[in-house]
Design a protein around this motif. Structure first.
Motif, PDB file in Angstrom:
ATOM      1  N   GLU A  24       4.760   6.388 -43.481  1.00 58.20           N
ATOM      2  CA  GLU A  24       3.326   6.221 -43.219  1.00 58.20           C
ATOM      3  C   GLU A  24       3.067   5.973 -41.738  1.00 58.20           C
ATOM      4  O   GLU A  24       2.166   6.568 -41.145  1.00 58.20           O
ATOM      5  CB  GLU A  24       2.786   5.064 -44.055  1.00 58.20           C
ATOM      6  N   THR A  28       1.162   8.520 -39.090  1.00 54.40           N
ATOM      7  CA  THR A  28       0.033   8.069 -38.269  1.00 54.40           C
ATOM      8  C   THR A  28       0.299   8.324 -36.786  1.00 54.40           C
ATOM      9  O   THR A  28      -0.600   8.733 -36.052  1.00 54.40           O
ATOM     10  CB  THR A  28      -0.234   6.570 -38.511  1.00 54.40           C
ATOM     11  N   TYR A  71      -9.267  18.675 -44.551  1.00 52.05           N
ATOM     12  CA  TYR A  71      -8.275  17.630 -44.743  1.00 52.05           C
ATOM     13  C   TYR A  71      -7.547  17.339 -43.432  1.00 52.05           C
ATOM     14  O   TYR A  71      -7.255  16.190 -43.117  1.00 52.05           O
ATOM     15  CB  TYR A  71      -7.279  18.048 -45.823  1.00 52.05           C
ATOM     16  N   TRP A  73      -8.764  17.642 -40.328  1.00 54.67           N
ATOM     17  CA  TRP A  73      -9.637  16.877 -39.431  1.00 54.67           C
ATOM     18  C   TRP A  73      -9.759  15.437 -39.906  1.00 54.67           C
ATOM     19  O   TRP A  73      -9.723  14.502 -39.106  1.00 54.67           O
ATOM     20  CB  TRP A  73     -11.005  17.526 -39.335  1.00 54.67           C
ATOM     21  N   GLN A  74      -9.894  15.220 -41.198  1.00 57.98           N
ATOM     22  CA  GLN A  74      -9.973  13.865 -41.729  1.00 57.98           C
ATOM     23  C   GLN A  74      -8.700  13.087 -41.410  1.00 57.98           C
ATOM     24  O   GLN A  74      -8.748  11.905 -41.084  1.00 57.98           O
ATOM     25  CB  GLN A  74     -10.187  13.882 -43.239  1.00 57.98           C
ATOM     26  N   SER A  75      -7.567  13.777 -41.495  1.00 57.66           N
ATOM     27  CA  SER A  75      -6.301  13.123 -41.188  1.00 57.66           C
ATOM     28  C   SER A  75      -6.208  12.769 -39.711  1.00 57.66           C
ATOM     29  O   SER A  75      -5.756  11.678 -39.354  1.00 57.66           O
ATOM     30  CB  SER A  75      -5.138  14.032 -41.575  1.00 57.66           C
ATOM     31  N   ILE A  77      -8.682  12.216 -37.557  1.00 61.34           N
ATOM     32  CA  ILE A  77      -9.577  11.120 -37.166  1.00 61.34           C
ATOM     33  C   ILE A  77      -9.182   9.800 -37.827  1.00 61.34           C
ATOM     34  O   ILE A  77      -9.640   8.750 -37.401  1.00 61.34           O
ATOM     35  CB  ILE A  77     -11.064  11.451 -37.416  1.00 61.34           C
ATOM     36  N   SER A  78      -8.319   9.844 -38.835  1.00 57.75           N
ATOM     37  CA  SER A  78      -7.833   8.584 -39.414  1.00 57.75           C
ATOM     38  C   SER A  78      -6.937   7.839 -38.423  1.00 57.75           C
ATOM     39  O   SER A  78      -6.736   6.635 -38.554  1.00 57.75           O
ATOM     40  CB  SER A  78      -7.075   8.843 -40.717  1.00 57.75           C
ATOM     41  N   ALA A  79      -6.412   8.546 -37.425  1.00 54.76           N
ATOM     42  CA  ALA A  79      -5.567   7.922 -36.405  1.00 54.76           C
ATOM     43  C   ALA A  79      -6.386   7.431 -35.220  1.00 54.76           C
ATOM     44  O   ALA A  79      -5.822   6.942 -34.240  1.00 54.76           O
ATOM     45  CB  ALA A  79      -4.509   8.908 -35.937  1.00 54.76           C
ATOM     46  N   ARG A  80      -7.703   7.537 -35.285  1.00 52.44           N
ATOM     47  CA  ARG A  80      -8.568   7.129 -34.185  1.00 52.44           C
ATOM     48  C   ARG A  80      -8.368   5.664 -33.772  1.00 52.44           C
ATOM     49  O   ARG A  80      -8.273   5.372 -32.585  1.00 52.44           O
ATOM     50  CB  ARG A  80     -10.017   7.380 -34.582  1.00 52.44           C
TER      51      ARG A  80
END
Length: 114
Positions: A24, A28, A71, A73-75, A77-80
Protein backbone atom coordinates in the motif's frame (compact mmCIF):
# COMPACT_ATOMS: atom_id res chain seq x y z
CA UNK A 1 1.31 -22.36 7.55
CA UNK A 2 3.57 -19.57 8.82
CA UNK A 3 7.24 -20.17 8.20
CA UNK A 4 8.61 -16.88 9.47
CA UNK A 5 7.32 -14.05 11.63
CA UNK A 6 6.13 -10.99 9.70
CA UNK A 7 8.64 -8.75 11.50
CA UNK A 8 11.41 -10.81 9.88
CA UNK A 9 9.83 -10.82 6.42
CA UNK A 10 9.50 -7.06 5.97
CA UNK A 11 12.98 -6.23 7.30
CA UNK A 12 15.56 -5.13 4.76
CA UNK A 13 17.79 -7.86 3.37
CA UNK A 14 20.84 -6.27 4.97
CA UNK A 15 19.25 -6.83 8.38
CA UNK A 16 18.31 -10.47 7.87
CA UNK A 17 14.83 -10.06 6.43
CA UNK A 18 13.42 -10.89 3.03
CA UNK A 19 12.87 -7.28 2.01
CA UNK A 20 9.11 -7.40 1.42
CA UNK A 21 7.55 -4.00 0.93
CA UNK A 22 4.29 -2.77 2.33
CA UNK A 23 2.43 -2.74 -0.98
CA UNK A 24 0.00 0.00 0.00
CA UNK A 25 2.82 2.41 0.85
CA UNK A 26 4.74 1.43 -2.27
CA UNK A 27 1.66 2.02 -4.44
CA UNK A 28 1.04 5.44 -2.85
CA UNK A 29 4.66 6.41 -3.48
CA UNK A 30 4.39 5.44 -7.16
CA UNK A 31 1.14 7.40 -7.55
CA UNK A 32 2.76 10.42 -5.89
CA UNK A 33 5.59 10.11 -8.39
CA UNK A 34 3.09 10.24 -11.26
CA UNK A 35 1.43 13.32 -9.74
CA UNK A 36 4.84 14.95 -9.42
CA UNK A 37 5.52 14.10 -13.06
CA UNK A 38 2.29 15.88 -14.05
CA UNK A 39 3.59 19.03 -12.36
CA UNK A 40 7.24 18.72 -13.34
CA UNK A 41 6.85 17.82 -17.04
CA UNK A 42 3.74 19.71 -18.23
CA UNK A 43 4.69 19.27 -21.90
CA UNK A 44 4.77 15.47 -21.82
CA UNK A 45 2.01 13.54 -23.54
CA UNK A 46 0.97 12.08 -20.18
CA UNK A 47 0.51 15.55 -18.67
CA UNK A 48 -1.22 17.03 -21.72
CA UNK A 49 -3.81 14.22 -21.81
CA UNK A 50 -4.65 14.55 -18.12
CA UNK A 51 -4.63 18.35 -18.28
CA UNK A 52 -7.04 18.36 -21.19
CA UNK A 53 -9.40 16.00 -19.41
CA UNK A 54 -9.25 16.94 -15.71
CA UNK A 55 -7.54 20.24 -14.88
CA UNK A 56 -7.75 22.42 -17.98
CA UNK A 57 -7.64 25.82 -16.21
CA UNK A 58 -5.93 24.92 -12.94
CA UNK A 59 -3.05 22.91 -11.46
CA UNK A 60 -3.03 19.21 -10.51
CA UNK A 61 -2.87 20.03 -6.79
CA UNK A 62 -5.93 22.30 -6.87
CA UNK A 63 -9.23 20.79 -5.72
CA UNK A 64 -10.68 19.60 -9.00
CA UNK A 65 -14.26 18.52 -9.60
CA UNK A 66 -14.67 16.11 -12.44
CA UNK A 67 -17.89 14.67 -13.78
CA UNK A 68 -16.66 11.19 -14.51
CA UNK A 69 -13.06 10.71 -13.35
CA UNK A 70 -11.23 7.60 -14.47
CA UNK A 71 -9.83 5.10 -12.01
CA UNK A 72 -6.31 6.23 -12.96
CA UNK A 73 -7.05 9.88 -12.19
CA UNK A 74 -8.77 9.02 -8.91
CA UNK A 75 -5.74 6.96 -7.94
CA UNK A 76 -3.30 9.72 -8.82
CA UNK A 77 -5.17 12.39 -6.85
CA UNK A 78 -5.39 10.03 -3.87
CA UNK A 79 -1.64 10.66 -3.47
CA UNK A 80 -2.19 14.43 -3.28
CA UNK A 81 -1.74 14.65 0.53
CA UNK A 82 1.60 12.86 0.30
CA UNK A 83 2.89 15.28 -2.34
CA UNK A 84 1.57 18.32 -0.48
CA UNK A 85 3.26 17.13 2.70
CA UNK A 86 6.70 17.44 1.13
CA UNK A 87 6.00 20.35 -1.19
CA UNK A 88 7.62 23.77 -0.81
CA UNK A 89 6.96 26.95 -2.75
CA UNK A 90 9.46 29.32 -4.25
CA UNK A 91 8.16 32.81 -3.63
CA UNK A 92 9.65 34.58 -6.67
CA UNK A 93 7.38 37.50 -7.58
CA UNK A 94 4.72 36.41 -5.08
CA UNK A 95 1.92 36.19 -7.65
CA UNK A 96 1.15 32.54 -6.84
CA UNK A 97 1.21 33.00 -3.05
CA UNK A 98 -2.04 33.18 -1.10
CA UNK A 99 -1.57 34.69 2.34
CA UNK A 100 -4.90 33.37 3.62
CA UNK A 101 -4.97 29.87 2.12
CA UNK A 102 -1.35 28.64 2.06
CA UNK A 103 -0.10 26.87 5.21
CA UNK A 104 2.56 29.22 6.55
CA UNK A 105 3.06 28.22 10.16
CA UNK A 106 1.94 24.78 11.29
CA UNK A 107 -0.53 25.13 14.13
CA UNK A 108 -2.74 22.65 15.91
CA UNK A 109 -5.79 24.86 15.55
CA UNK A 110 -6.63 27.80 13.27
CA UNK A 111 -5.71 31.17 14.72
CA UNK A 112 -7.67 34.37 14.14
CA UNK A 113 -6.03 36.98 11.95
CA UNK A 114 -4.72 40.04 13.75
Amino acid sequence: MHWLAWRKLWRHKNYGGLGFRVLEDFNTALLAKQLWRLMDCPDSLFARVFKGRYYRNSAPLDPIRSYSPSYGWQSIISARPLVQKGLIKIVGSGSSISVWDDPWIPASSPRPAT
